[in-house]
Enzyme design. Structure first.
Site, PDB file in Angstrom:
ATOM      1  N   GLU A 167       0.785  -1.228   0.000  1.00  0.00           N
ATOM      2  CA  GLU A 167       0.000   0.000   0.000  1.00  0.00           C
ATOM      3  C   GLU A 167       0.823   1.287   0.000  1.00  0.00           C
ATOM      4  OE1 GLU A 167      -1.627  -2.402   2.537  1.00  0.00           O
ATOM      5  OE2 GLU A 167      -2.259  -3.133   0.600  1.00  0.00           O
ATOM      6  N   GLU A 255       1.773 -12.182  -2.049  1.00  0.00           N
ATOM      7  CA  GLU A 255       1.913 -13.109  -0.920  1.00  0.00           C
ATOM      8  C   GLU A 255       0.813 -14.154  -1.111  1.00  0.00           C
ATOM      9  OE1 GLU A 255       1.388 -10.965   2.794  1.00  0.00           O
ATOM     10  OE2 GLU A 255       3.222  -9.797   2.489  1.00  0.00           O
TER      11      GLU A 255
END
Ligand SMILES: *[C@@H]1O[C@H](CO)[C@@H](O)[C@H](O)[C@H]1NC(C)=O
Ligand SMILES: *[C@@H]1O[C@H](CO)[C@@H](O)[C@H](O)[C@H]1NC(C)=O
Ligand SMILES: *[C@@H]1O[C@H](CO)[C@@H](O)[C@H](O)[C@H]1NC(C)=O
Ligand SMILES: *[C@@H]1O[C@H](CO)[C@@H](O)[C@H](O)[C@H]1NC(C)=O
Ligand SMILES: *[C@@H]1O[C@H](CO)[C@@H](O)[C@H](O)[C@H]1NC(C)=O
Length: 536
Positions: A167, A255
């Site tokens: 982010e 991930e």
């Protein structure tokens, strides 16, 4: 091979060829796929590679963020210790969450390069190296840090991408203007599709509607933990895959690995590279090589002995190794058949995704430094450890200004309205000096009002009020953003870098970065920002 090296004359030639062949292929993006320089489709079969820093549990730290970090690419012996295990897993990419640009990374980067392993390097650091989700802003201090990292790593041939971390966004022109050809990526946490998809599109859209890639990322990473147990494509990944079916740049799982119901079987590895998914995704990063504790549990493939010399593998390691061993890469579509990416116009703000396409100012360090020097009351921290103090004092200062009928709008910004304070891009310490000076001046320059419990000092050489100083420094057309020289021991860093002459594109870059960050902060409940695990 050795048998053919009998003739001495051949040795040199073959030695040279061997070196040439050995160089790790360069990976580039065509449309929404990655290819090596022979035109073979490249997939990320990766693992997260970063020892976890110390997590100090407190109510101020709801996301369990580490308070320090260990740069795994600066520890040559550890990299060499781990390399055989990474090779057993068959990985071709490691993702590293935080690095220290002042350290030397040659041993690790060269060892991994020779082993055919690429790196995805996140640019954010824990704590003040990333964006404060309570008062997010994109300023010169962060930009400097990102540029130093790009400088320190652009000499290596195995940087696949500079990742924006979790982010936090930087933009292609920054990396390109630094002479780096590494791709630019972004890793997003998964979440409700009413903001996940607008965000993904926002990161690859063209604000000028000119179908230009100047402000788009190359690589969109989704942190996806949907598959648990021995699931199936249909029940775990089909919906997410359908949502990205028309995506315009490379997408991968930044991930993956079940976090809710152990044991982790890793059977999703085969699905991820299968024909169900390979036209949409370019692989993924299994989480995680090193032990990683989070609110969701304890993860990791190996444990490292106290003396750091010995690696002990876990059942997770064996299962991932088995599943990664079953993966085969589908070499299609062919590079020549793939269309260049199109960059659609930017999505409109929605209730769930509040990002304005109005851009905040380009971080301008010269203007910010000019302001700091001109201010009447300056923040003078008692220790180097002042990140937290700055936050506290900004809260205090802004509330005092509020009581005095003034405000902190000059230092703030709002990514949903696209309204940014004129010094919202400055370092937080300079913003604090600005607030302190306004308060001091509002109190008739009573020395007591510059004290802030010993954190402020009157600047005797100040001649103008804070407001006027801001106008004069910010409007100075000669001021260009010049990152400070890289304090590095690594050869090859390029020292000073400027964005001079690139104001337009830089503005576009940082504007969208900031707007995304600001809007992400509104959704902070889902967000874990920068240099940290996302297993919340
Ligand atoms: C980077 O490493 C240097 C040298 O060890 C150290 O002084 C500095 O604090 C480190 N920076 C970060 C952000 O950890
Ligand atoms: C982080 O804080 C240190 C001092 O504690 C400061 O020198 C550094 O510039 C800060 N980094 C960023 C990116 O704000
Ligand atoms: C920095 O200060 C905070 C509180 O202000 C404290 O909790 C932390 O331990 C300090 N860190 C160091 C390295 O001194
Ligand atoms: C930004 O502006 C919007 C609309 O005025 C407001 O609702 C929101 O609270 C503001 N956000 C921040 C972080 O100030
Ligand atoms: C500075 O401000 C912090 C936070 O309000 C406070 O804890 C500290 O005592 C102040 N004084 C000094 C000298 O740090």
């Amino acid at each position: 091979m050795f048998a053919s090296l009998r003739a001495p004359a051949l040795v040199t030639v073959l030695g040279f060829l061997a070196c040439t062949v050995q160089a790790i292929p360069k990976i580039t993006r065509t449309g929404r796929y990655l290819y090596d320089d022979s035109g073979t489709r490249f997939y990320i079969k990766g693992i997260a590679y970063q020892e976890q820093g110390d997590v100090v549990a407190s109510t101020d730290n709801p996301f369990g963020e580490p308070s320090n970090f260990i740069d795994p690419l600066s520890l040559g012996d550890a990299c060499k210790r781990d390399l055989p295990f990474l090779q057993q897993l068959g990985v071709n990419v490691i993702r590293v969450y935080s690095v220290n640009s002042t350290l030397n990374h040659d041993d690790c980067m060269n060892a991994f390069s020779q082993a055919g392993i690429y790196t995805i390097i996140d640019l954010a650091l824990p704590l003040n190296g990333s964006i404060d989700r309570l008062s997010p802003s994109w300023g010169t201090n962060l930009l400097n840090q990102y540029i130093h990292t790009i400088d320190a790593f652009s000499k290596y041939d195995n940087v696949l991408a500079f990742n924006i971390g979790n982010e936090v966004v930087i933009q292609t022109t920054t990396s390109k203007s630094k002479g780096s050809s590494a791709l630019v990526g972004y890793a997003a946490i998964n979440g409700a599709s009413n903001w996940r998809e607008p965000l993904a599109n926002y990161l690859t859209c063209d604000p000028s509607n000119g179908n230009s890639d100047s402000s788009a990322i190359d690589l969109y990473g989704l942190n996806d933990y949907e598959w648990c147990g021995d699931s199936t494509f249909q029940s775990s990944y089909a919906r997410t895959t359908a949502a990205f079916a028309q995506y315009n740049v490379v997408a991968y799982f930044s991930e993956f690995g079940c976090i809710s119901s152990p044991p982790r079987l890793w059977t999703e590895s085969v699905a991820l590279f299968s024909s169900d998914m390979n036209t949409v995704w370019s692989g993924g990063i299994a989480f995680s090589y090193f032990p990683a504790a989070s609110a969701a549990g304890q993860f990791g493939m190996v444990t490292i002995s106290q003396d750091t010399k010995t690696v002990t593998t876990s059942d997770d390691f064996d299962r991932l190794k088995t599943q990664y061993g079953l993966v085969s890469f589908i070499n299609s579509p062919s590079q020549s058949s793939v269309a260049a990416a199109a960059y659609p116009s930017c999505p409109a703000s929605t209730d769930a995704f509040l990002a304005s396409s109005t851009l905040p100012p380009t971080p301008n360090e010269a203007a910010c430094n000019c302001l700091e020097n001109a201010l009447s009351c300056q923040f003078t921290p008692a220790t180097n450890n002042y990140t937290e103090v700055v936050g506290q004092l900004l809260n205090v200062g802004c509330s005092l200004l509020g009581q005095a009928g003034a405000s902190c709008t000059d230092i703030g910004g709002n990514g949903s309205t696209g309204v940014y304070g004129r010094i919202s891009d400055c370092d937080p310490t300079i913003k604090l000096s600005y607030v302190m000076s306004q308060y001091y001046e509002a109190n008739g320059k009573n020395p007591q009002s510059c004290s802030f419990a010993g954190n402020g000092t009157v600047n005797p050489s100040s001649v103008s009020a804070a407001n006027a100083a801001a106008s004069s420094c910010i409007s100075n057309p000669g001021a260009v953003f010049t990152p400070t020289a890289v304090p590095t021991t690594n050869g090859g860093a390029t020292g000073k870098a400027t964005a001079t002459g690139k104001t337009g594109s830089a503005n576009a870059a940082f504007g969208r970065v900031d707007a995304v960050l600001l809007s992400m902060s509104i959704m902070a409940i889902f967000s874990v920002i920068g240099g940290v695990w996302t297993l919340a």
